[in-house]
Design a protein around this motif. Structure first.
Motif, PDB file in Angstrom:
ATOM      1  N   ILE A 270       0.838  -1.199   0.000  1.00 25.87           N
ATOM      2  CA  ILE A 270       0.000   0.000   0.000  1.00 25.87           C
ATOM      3  C   ILE A 270       0.873   1.251   0.000  1.00 25.87           C
ATOM      4  N   ALA A 271       1.942   1.213   0.784  1.00 26.97           N
ATOM      5  CA  ALA A 271       2.840   2.364   0.875  1.00 26.97           C
ATOM      6  C   ALA A 271       3.724   2.521  -0.352  1.00 26.97           C
ATOM      7  N   GLY A 272       4.102   1.392  -0.968  1.00 30.95           N
ATOM      8  CA  GLY A 272       5.022   1.443  -2.104  1.00 30.95           C
ATOM      9  C   GLY A 272       4.795   0.287  -3.044  1.00 30.95           C
ATOM     10  N   PRO A 273       3.805   0.380  -3.935  1.00 26.78           N
ATOM     11  CA  PRO A 273       3.458  -0.761  -4.786  1.00 26.78           C
ATOM     12  C   PRO A 273       4.475  -1.080  -5.879  1.00 26.78           C
ATOM     13  N   ASP A 274       5.352  -0.151  -6.221  1.00 25.69           N
ATOM     14  CA  ASP A 274       6.256  -0.383  -7.351  1.00 25.69           C
ATOM     15  C   ASP A 274       7.109  -1.630  -7.163  1.00 25.69           C
ATOM     16  N   ALA A 275       7.644  -1.824  -5.954  1.00 23.85           N
ATOM     17  CA  ALA A 275       8.510  -2.980  -5.702  1.00 23.85           C
ATOM     18  C   ALA A 275       7.756  -4.289  -5.919  1.00 23.85           C
TER      19      ALA A 275
ATOM     20  N   PHE B 134     -13.217 -20.174  -1.041  1.00 20.76           N
ATOM     21  CA  PHE B 134     -12.810 -20.054  -2.431  1.00 20.76           C
ATOM     22  C   PHE B 134     -12.321 -21.396  -2.958  1.00 20.76           C
ATOM     23  N   GLY B 135     -12.746 -21.724  -4.180  1.00 20.52           N
ATOM     24  CA  GLY B 135     -12.215 -22.877  -4.886  1.00 20.52           C
ATOM     25  C   GLY B 135     -11.267 -22.442  -5.981  1.00 20.52           C
ATOM     26  N   GLU B 136     -10.603 -23.396  -6.593  1.00 18.40           N
ATOM     27  CA  GLU B 136      -9.637 -23.056  -7.634  1.00 18.40           C
ATOM     28  C   GLU B 136     -10.270 -22.351  -8.817  1.00 18.40           C
ATOM     29  N   ASN B 137     -11.556 -22.555  -9.037  1.00 16.23           N
ATOM     30  CA  ASN B 137     -12.239 -21.904 -10.162  1.00 16.23           C
ATOM     31  C   ASN B 137     -12.913 -20.593  -9.784  1.00 16.23           C
ATOM     32  N   SER B 138     -12.748 -20.165  -8.543  1.00 10.35           N
ATOM     33  CA  SER B 138     -13.288 -18.863  -8.150  1.00 10.35           C
ATOM     34  C   SER B 138     -12.564 -17.769  -8.943  1.00 10.35           C
ATOM     35  N   PRO B 139     -13.289 -16.712  -9.313  1.00 12.08           N
ATOM     36  CA  PRO B 139     -12.626 -15.636 -10.057  1.00 12.08           C
ATOM     37  C   PRO B 139     -11.587 -14.933  -9.202  1.00 12.08           C
ATOM     38  N   LEU B 140     -10.524 -14.473  -9.836  1.00 14.78           N
ATOM     39  CA  LEU B 140      -9.512 -13.704  -9.128  1.00 14.78           C
ATOM     40  C   LEU B 140      -9.992 -12.266  -9.018  1.00 14.78           C
ATOM     41  N   ALA B 141     -10.039 -11.763  -7.787  1.00 13.41           N
ATOM     42  CA  ALA B 141     -10.549 -10.411  -7.541  1.00 13.41           C
ATOM     43  C   ALA B 141      -9.697  -9.750  -6.461  1.00 13.41           C
ATOM     44  N   PRO B 142      -8.408  -9.514  -6.727  1.00 15.54           N
ATOM     45  CA  PRO B 142      -7.501  -8.996  -5.690  1.00 15.54           C
ATOM     46  C   PRO B 142      -7.848  -7.578  -5.280  1.00 15.54           C
ATOM     47  N   ASN B 143      -7.614  -7.262  -3.998  1.00 16.05           N
ATOM     48  CA  ASN B 143      -7.995  -5.948  -3.472  1.00 16.05           C
ATOM     49  C   ASN B 143      -6.823  -5.096  -3.006  1.00 16.05           C
ATOM     50  N   SER B 144      -5.633  -5.646  -2.922  1.00 20.50           N
ATOM     51  CA  SER B 144      -4.456  -4.872  -2.534  1.00 20.50           C
ATOM     52  C   SER B 144      -3.438  -4.912  -3.670  1.00 20.50           C
ATOM     53  N   PRO B 145      -2.520  -3.957  -3.728  1.00 26.32           N
ATOM     54  CA  PRO B 145      -1.467  -4.047  -4.741  1.00 26.32           C
ATOM     55  C   PRO B 145      -0.688  -5.352  -4.652  1.00 26.32           C
ATOM     56  N   TYR B 146      -0.436  -5.832  -3.436  1.00 26.71           N
ATOM     57  CA  TYR B 146       0.239  -7.124  -3.305  1.00 26.71           C
ATOM     58  C   TYR B 146      -0.556  -8.226  -3.979  1.00 26.71           C
TER      59      TYR B 146
ATOM     60  N   PRO C 249      -6.364   0.579   4.417  1.00 29.64           N
ATOM     61  CA  PRO C 249      -7.217   0.680   3.228  1.00 29.64           C
ATOM     62  C   PRO C 249      -7.405  -0.683   2.556  1.00 29.64           C
ATOM     63  N   GLY C 250      -8.625  -0.960   2.133  1.00 32.23           N
ATOM     64  CA  GLY C 250      -8.901  -2.171   1.377  1.00 32.23           C
ATOM     65  C   GLY C 250      -8.685  -3.463   2.136  1.00 32.23           C
ATOM     66  N   HIS C 251      -8.819  -3.439   3.462  1.00 34.94           N
ATOM     67  CA  HIS C 251      -8.529  -4.612   4.285  1.00 34.94           C
ATOM     68  C   HIS C 251      -9.567  -5.706   4.045  1.00 34.94           C
TER      69      HIS C 251
ATOM     70  N   GLU D   8      -5.005 -14.670  -1.282  1.00 34.72           N
ATOM     71  CA  GLU D   8      -5.419 -13.272  -1.404  1.00 34.72           C
ATOM     72  C   GLU D   8      -5.780 -12.879  -2.828  1.00 34.72           C
ATOM     73  N   VAL D   9      -5.380 -13.681  -3.814  1.00 34.20           N
ATOM     74  CA  VAL D   9      -5.733 -13.345  -5.202  1.00 34.20           C
ATOM     75  C   VAL D   9      -7.237 -13.441  -5.424  1.00 34.20           C
TER      76      VAL D   9
END
Length: 350
Positions: free
Chosen positions: A89-94, A144-156, A302-304, A132-133
């Protein structure tokens, strides 16, 4: 005999994997590629004779190609990643650089050596991902199962989801033989003290506030790192090429309950082992106080995500996977490891 390249093998889960794999596969050679960033520690794998540490960056595609050729690597187990949500959250570039660009670099090197030069020589690229994906679950939602859609909420999480897609694409487009595992929250030895379990413990020992985000009711499924390593071994041994497998721990708990359990255990330890008061005089338990008084609820990040839980029936059915280390039973052992390895964790926690 097999030759493995283990990326991030001086980190938490990767280092535990080196320790897990070596005695079970004593004829194998392990090449550990690690950049030794803040969360990497060469001492984590010190003394493992089968492991050769190469300090380098997974984004250096030429280096990875040379390692694959020079060591006749047949298997890549890819742990290397930036993983801490707060830092993303603080530095997503890395996170984009390591998790996305770095994974793509490894895939390019694997394609070049194993497919373009090797004419499809036997190989496996195993990618370590995260629950978390999938995003966040509601209180009554099924896991979540393996076929659940990926809906990530953090930059990580987004960076890990992107790397998952790249791994899948290299299988579908180029025929690279890949598998992916998505694990729940890990705990155990060698975890850098920014994550919940070691952070809570070390804050308590040093008499510092123990922060809990929001109301503390965010829920996670907890997986002992040894069970995770066993699951990865099963993926490599029995996993179907191109498939993903969820690896869960079977213990879903709110964060506040984790913190309370650690504080209660610390209180018991200081009562039973008076010598701890001399080592950690700042801990409330050193003076007969309650460690829980250090708990401080802080503003939510944010986005927890509220809840994670995975359905690991596919891994149980197809691989024979099952976790053996229940959280509350293994927590005291984990705490004991940190007490016995103070030199290892005496590092900055910011």
């Amino acid at each position: 005999m097999a030759n493995l390249l283990i990326t991030g093998g001086a980190g938490f889960i990767g280092g535990n994997f080196v320790h897990y794999w070596s005695p079970r596969h004593p004829a194998d050679r392990l090449v550990v590629l690690d950049a030794l960033t803040y969360a990497g520690n060469a001492s984590t794998i010190a003394g493992v004779e089968q492991a050769e540490l190469v300090v380098g960056d997974i984004r250096d595609t030429g280096l990875v190609e040379r390692l694959l050729r020079d060591h006749a690597i047949q298997t890549i187990v890819h742990f290397a990643a930036e993983t801490h949500v707060d830092r993303s959250i603080a530095g997503p570039d890395a996170f984009i650089e390591t998790n996305v660009v770095g994974t793509h670099s490894l895939l390019k090197a694997a394609r070049a050596v194993w497919l373009d030069e090797g004419s499809g020589s036997p190989h496996r690229f195993h990618h370590i991902s995260t629950d978390e994906v999938y995003g966040s679950l509601g209180a009554n939602d099924p896991p979540f199962g393996e076929n659940s859609p990926l809906a990530p909420n953090s930059p990580y999480a987004a960076s890990k989801a992107a790397s998952d897609h790249l791994v899948r694409a290299y299988h579908r487009t180029y025929g690279l033989e890949v598998t992916t595992s998505r694990c729940s929250n890990n705990f155990g030895p060698f975890q850098y003290p920014e994550k919940l379990v070691p952070l809570t413990l070390l804050c308590a020992l040093q008499g510092r506030e123990i922060p809990i985000y929001g109301d503390g009711l965010n829920r996670r499924d907890w997986l002992h790192v040894e069970d995770h390593c066993r699951g990865i071994e099963l993926c490599l041994d029995k996993g179907a090429v191109g498939e993903s497998y969820n690896l869960g721990g079977g213990t879903e708990l709110p964060n506040v309950e984790i913190v309370e359990a650690i504080c209660a255990h610390i209180d018991r330890m200081f009562y039973e082992r008076p010598e701890l008061a001399e080592r950690y005089p700042a801990c409330p338990a050193a003076h007969g106080g309650k460690t829980g008084r250090l708990v401080t609820f802080v503003e939510d990040r944010p986005g927890h995500d509220r809840r994670y839980s995975v359905d690991d029936n596919k891994a149980r059915r197809e691989l024979g996977y099952s976790p053996r280390r229940e959280f509350m039973q293994s927590l005291p052992e984990t705490i004991d490891w940190y007490l016995a390895n103070e030199k290892w964790w005496r590092v900055p926690t910011t």
